[in-house]
Write a protein that holds these residues in place. Structure first.
Motif: not given
Length: 195
Positions: A133, A180-182, A139, A184-185, A135, A177-178, A187
Motif C-alpha cells: 500500500s 493495521a491498514d493491511y 513506512k 483491515m483490508r 502507507l 499504522a500500516s 481481515s
C-alpha cells in the motif's frame, strides 16, 4: 513494450540477483555495525552505511523495474519482501547492540514485519497477492532513512534525542499504522473469506 523470451529471462535474472544481493548484504551490514561498535565514524560504520544504502536503493529500483518489465509474480513479491525484512531486522538488531536504536522500536518494527509476512502467506493460500500500500511504501522509506541515519548518527541531540531517534519513532508509528491498514483490508482472509 513486450519483451522477447530471452529479454524476459535476462530481466528476471537481474531482479533475482538484486534481491539476492539484499539477502547477502543483511548479515554483512550487521557485522560491520557490530565491528564498529559505538564509533559511528569508524570505517566499518561507514561501510555499513554504504552497503545499507545500496541495498535500500536496490529495493526501490527492483520494484520499479519489475513493474516496468511486467515481471511481477507471487514468488517474486515474496522473495523481495523477505529480503527487505531480513535487511531491516539484521540491521536493527545490530543497532540495538551498539546502542544506536531503542529495543522497543526494533521489537515493534520486526514484530510487525513477521506478522504481516504471515498475513501475506495466508492471503497467498487463497491465490491472492498483498500488494504494498502507499502507507506501506511510506513506512519502508522512513524505516530505511531512519536506519541509515542511525548507522551514521549525524548532528546533535534535539529535545533529548538525536534526529535518527525521532525519525525511528515516526517509523515505528507508521509501522503500526500500516499493519493495521493491511489487517483491515485483508481481515476476511483470516476468517477464510474472500479478501
Amino acid at each position: 513494450m513486450a519483451q522477447s523470451t530471452r529479454g524476459r529471462t535476462w530481466s528476471s535474472h537481474v531482479l533475482t540477483a538484486s534481491t539476492g544481493l539484499r539477502v547477502v548484504l543483511a548479515p554483512v551490514v550487521m557485522a560491520l555495525i557490530l565491528a564498529g561498535d559505538r564509533d559511528r565514524t569508524s570505517t566499518a560504520a561507514r561501510l555499513a552505511a554504504v552497503f545499507f544504502a545500496a541495498a535500500a536503493v536496490s529495493d526501490f529500483v527492483d520494484g520499479r523495474l519489475a513493474r516496468r518489465w511486467e515481471l511481477t509474480s507471487p514468488l517474486g513479491a515474496f522473495l523481495d519482501t523477505t529480503a527487505d525484512k531480513l535487511l531491516v531486522a539484521f540491521t536493527l538488531f545490530a543497532l540495538v547492540g551498539v546502542g544506536r536504536a531503542a529495543a522497543w522500536v526494533a521489537a515493534i518494527i520486526v514484530s510487525r514485519e513477521l506478522v504481516v509476512l504471515g498475513l501475506r502467506s495466508v492471503v497467498a493460500i487463497g491465490g491472492k497477492v498483498v500488494e504494498a500500500s502507499l502507507l506501506g511504501k511510506l513506512k519502508a522509506s522512513v524505516q530505511f532513512l531512519a536506519i541509515l541515519l542511525a548507522i551514521l548518527r549525524p548532528g546533535h541531540r534535539i529535545g533529548g534525542l538525536y534526529g535518527d531517534e525521532w525519525l525511528m519513532i515516526v517509523a515505528a508509528l507508521l509501522t503500526v499504522a500500516s499493519a493495521a491498514d493491511y489487517f483491515m483490508r485483508f481481515s476476511g482472509a483470516l476468517r477464510g473469506q474472500e479478501p
